[in-house]
Design a protein around this motif. Structure first.
Motif, PDB file in Angstrom:
ATOM      1  N   PHE A   9       5.706  -0.780  33.579  1.00 15.39           N
ATOM      2  CA  PHE A   9       5.329  -1.641  32.458  1.00 15.39           C
ATOM      3  C   PHE A   9       5.847  -1.049  31.139  1.00 15.39           C
ATOM      4  O   PHE A   9       6.479  -1.727  30.333  1.00 15.39           O
ATOM      5  CB  PHE A   9       3.803  -1.772  32.426  1.00 15.39           C
ATOM      6  CG  PHE A   9       3.264  -2.600  31.294  1.00 15.39           C
ATOM      7  CD1 PHE A   9       3.144  -3.970  31.408  1.00 15.39           C
ATOM      8  CD2 PHE A   9       2.849  -1.997  30.119  1.00 15.39           C
ATOM      9  CE1 PHE A   9       2.624  -4.732  30.375  1.00 15.39           C
ATOM     10  CE2 PHE A   9       2.328  -2.745  29.074  1.00 15.39           C
ATOM     11  CZ  PHE A   9       2.221  -4.127  29.208  1.00 15.39           C
ATOM     12  N   VAL A  10       5.583   0.238  30.939  1.00 19.16           N
ATOM     13  CA  VAL A  10       5.966   0.908  29.689  1.00 19.16           C
ATOM     14  C   VAL A  10       7.485   0.924  29.522  1.00 19.16           C
ATOM     15  O   VAL A  10       8.003   0.749  28.416  1.00 19.16           O
ATOM     16  CB  VAL A  10       5.390   2.340  29.649  1.00 19.16           C
ATOM     17  CG1 VAL A  10       5.975   3.129  28.478  1.00 19.16           C
ATOM     18  CG2 VAL A  10       3.873   2.289  29.550  1.00 19.16           C
ATOM     19  N   LYS A  11       8.203   1.132  30.597  1.00 17.45           N
ATOM     20  CA  LYS A  11       9.658   1.205  30.527  1.00 17.45           C
ATOM     21  C   LYS A  11      10.269  -0.075  29.956  1.00 17.45           C
ATOM     22  O   LYS A  11      11.362  -0.047  29.383  1.00 17.45           O
ATOM     23  CB  LYS A  11      10.242   1.480  31.914  1.00 17.45           C
ATOM     24  CG  LYS A  11      10.026   2.894  32.410  1.00 17.45           C
ATOM     25  CD  LYS A  11      10.610   3.077  33.798  1.00 17.45           C
ATOM     26  CE  LYS A  11      10.423   4.502  34.307  1.00 17.45           C
ATOM     27  NZ  LYS A  11      10.962   4.667  35.681  1.00 17.45           N
ATOM     28  N   ARG A  12       9.562  -1.195  30.113  1.00 16.04           N
ATOM     29  CA  ARG A  12      10.102  -2.478  29.685  1.00 16.04           C
ATOM     30  C   ARG A  12       9.645  -2.879  28.285  1.00 16.04           C
ATOM     31  O   ARG A  12      10.047  -3.916  27.770  1.00 16.04           O
ATOM     32  CB  ARG A  12       9.694  -3.561  30.688  1.00 16.04           C
ATOM     33  CG  ARG A  12      10.453  -3.445  32.007  1.00 16.04           C
ATOM     34  CD  ARG A  12       9.814  -4.263  33.119  1.00 16.04           C
ATOM     35  NE  ARG A  12      10.669  -4.328  34.290  1.00 16.04           N
ATOM     36  CZ  ARG A  12      10.815  -3.346  35.177  1.00 16.04           C
ATOM     37  NH1 ARG A  12      10.154  -2.209  35.012  1.00 16.04           N
ATOM     38  NH2 ARG A  12      11.609  -3.491  36.216  1.00 16.04           N
ATOM     39  N   LEU A  13       8.782  -2.067  27.676  1.00 15.19           N
ATOM     40  CA  LEU A  13       8.321  -2.378  26.323  1.00 15.19           C
ATOM     41  C   LEU A  13       9.372  -1.985  25.283  1.00 15.19           C
ATOM     42  O   LEU A  13      10.219  -1.132  25.528  1.00 15.19           O
ATOM     43  CB  LEU A  13       7.020  -1.628  26.028  1.00 15.19           C
ATOM     44  CG  LEU A  13       5.789  -2.060  26.826  1.00 15.19           C
ATOM     45  CD1 LEU A  13       4.609  -1.160  26.481  1.00 15.19           C
ATOM     46  CD2 LEU A  13       5.443  -3.525  26.582  1.00 15.19           C
TER      47      LEU A  13
END
Length: 231
Positions: free
Chosen positions: A9-13
């Protein structure tokens, strides 16, 4: 598995997106207070610190999560709590109606949405449905680790790719048919017109609405039902 999913999730923010991370058992711990994503390594390190706990004070975790989102609230943007839990609340406030009311304050008063991600074989679906019992919130059932990752990827895509704000479902039908049941939601019914507030629509949204009608026309013909989305 949940930590791996959160990492995806964080990688795509984006660096300018705001994020906060909380863990809760009998207490609530703010792992990362609300801040811009910026350096993702620091966020990923915060996720890695999360460890298994004991009891489940879902109400306290819920309110704390909403509070973190409220700090970075931006009108017209996606503001959401994503909660991973078995929802088997057993400490703190355990009354489902009170937990639901506390959640509704933020849903309605602050326009903050919530996604409940159900984990564990004894996932409390009843409580989770009460918390998400409107078209503005969502609930997921997790079967395996790949399901968790997919949910988080879908969530980040929906947050970053808004399609329509303050959407409304409208069904219109004539005197030849009568609405018997609209399943799962509580719409507003005005004679032969049904309205249901949907709030925000985002990329990848899948939402099913099911209605049962009774045919009253003398010749048994099927009058049309007109469905549309306004936003």
């Amino acid at each position: 598995n949940a930590k791996e999913a959160a990492t995806e999730f964080v990688k795509r923010l984006r660096p300018t997106d705001h994020i906060s991370i909380l863990a809760f058992d009998s207490n609530v711990e703010i792992i990362l207070s609300s801040s811009e994503v910026g350096n993702k390594e620091a966020v990923l390190a915060a996720i890695d610190k999360i460890a298994l706990g004991g009891s489940t004070d879902l109400n306290a975790g819920l309110i704390a999560g909403y509070g973190e989102v409220a700090q970075a609230y931006i009108k017209g943007q996606a503001n959401k709590v994503i909660m991973l839990t078995d929802a088997l609340t057993n400490t703190g406030v355990v009354d489902p109606l009170q937990i639901m009311r506390n959640s509704a304050v933020f849903n309605e008063g602050y326009n903050i949405d919530i996604s409940m991600v159900g984990v564990g074989v004894e996932f409390n679906t009843d409580l989770s449905r009460q918390i998400t019992d409107n078209a503005k919130s969502s609930i997921y059932f997790i079967n395996d680790s790949e399901d968790i990752k997919k949910v988080f990827i879908d969530e980040v895509e929906s947050l970053l790719c808004p399609v329509a704000r303050d959407a409304k479902l409208i069904l219109e039908f004539d005197q030849g048919i009568e609405l018997e049941t609209f399943f799962g939601y509580t719409p507003t019914l005005k004679r032969n017109r049904l309205e249901l507030d949907l709030n925000n629509m985002n990329k990848g949204l899948t939402q099913i609405f099911l209605a049962r009608f009774k045919v009253n026309s003398p010749d048994g013909s099927l009058p049309p039902v007109i469905a549309r989305i306004e936003y």
